[in-house]
Design a protein around this motif. Sequence first.
Motif, short mmCIF file in Angstrom:
data_model
loop_
_atom_site.label_atom_id
_atom_site.label_comp_id
_atom_site.label_asym_id
_atom_site.label_seq_id
_atom_site.Cartn_x
_atom_site.Cartn_y
_atom_site.Cartn_z
N GLU A 80 0.84 -1.21 0.00
CA GLU A 80 0.00 0.00 0.00
C GLU A 80 0.87 1.25 0.00
OE1 GLU A 80 -3.97 -1.72 2.31
OE2 GLU A 80 -2.36 -0.78 3.47
N HIS B 292 -4.06 -2.23 -7.26
CA HIS B 292 -2.95 -1.35 -7.66
C HIS B 292 -2.87 -1.22 -9.18
CE1 HIS B 292 1.07 0.22 -8.31
NE2 HIS B 292 1.33 -0.85 -9.04
N LYS B 293 -2.94 -2.34 -9.87
CA LYS B 293 -2.84 -2.32 -11.33
C LYS B 293 -4.04 -1.59 -11.95
CE LYS B 293 1.05 -4.54 -11.77
NZ LYS B 293 2.25 -3.86 -12.30
N TYR C 246 4.76 -5.90 -7.48
CA TYR C 246 3.41 -6.46 -7.39
C TYR C 246 3.30 -7.77 -8.17
CZ TYR C 246 2.40 -1.94 -5.42
OH TYR C 246 2.42 -0.84 -4.61
N HIS D 101 2.45 1.71 -3.37
CA HIS D 101 1.45 2.25 -4.31
C HIS D 101 1.34 3.77 -4.15
CE1 HIS D 101 -2.38 2.78 -6.43
NE2 HIS D 101 -2.72 3.54 -5.41
N ASP D 102 1.20 4.22 -2.91
CA ASP D 102 1.05 5.66 -2.67
C ASP D 102 2.26 6.44 -3.19
OD1 ASP D 102 -1.39 5.19 -1.47
OD2 ASP D 102 -0.61 5.29 0.59
#
Length: 197
Positions: A62, A129-130, A108, A65-66
């Motif tokens: 997470e 995410h993708k 990922y 991702h951010d």
Amino acid sequence: MTQATERQSVRDRLLETAARLFYDQGYKASGVNEIIREAGVAKASFYHHFKTKEDLLVATLEQRHDRMMAELRGVVSHGRTPIEKIGRVFEWLGQSCACGTSTHGCAYLNMVSEFRDGGSRVRELVKWHKSAFQQFILELVSAHFMGSGKTEDDLADMADELYLLAEAVFAASPVHQSSWPAETAWRIASARLMPER
């Protein structure tokens, strides 16, 4: 240092250490004791912040991702036109995949290979995410073709193509350890983005 600041720094150390080890070695090869030792924290501190190793993995993904999305938004903000913004995405891919920050490929996709159960929360997080990355590309494509008369389906198809080209860069760059996959992907993408005659 306040107790809250100290607690946060312990969590940050655990996240940074785990993210590095999970990426460099893989999830299964990185044990909790190794993460605790390298982070320089007590075992009780680990379990205060994370119930399981998988909880820690989810938090690292997470956070990754951010950071990635914030970095991408910063990169495209320097583009003057929508097509230049899209070009900057592929330039960013080439730099991040060839300069050593992504030498083991996409973090990922690496987790997909370790978590075989399609319904696991890690696989769901990877899909989320993708999808967010795909949506980001769709926003750029939509801005590029604004007023062109293209339908939503046309725009979605084009964004899907660019998304798959970007994913190919993630897959090919660590193999070749070069920026040419990103350069080739951008050459294909930019040709598709040209107005129809």
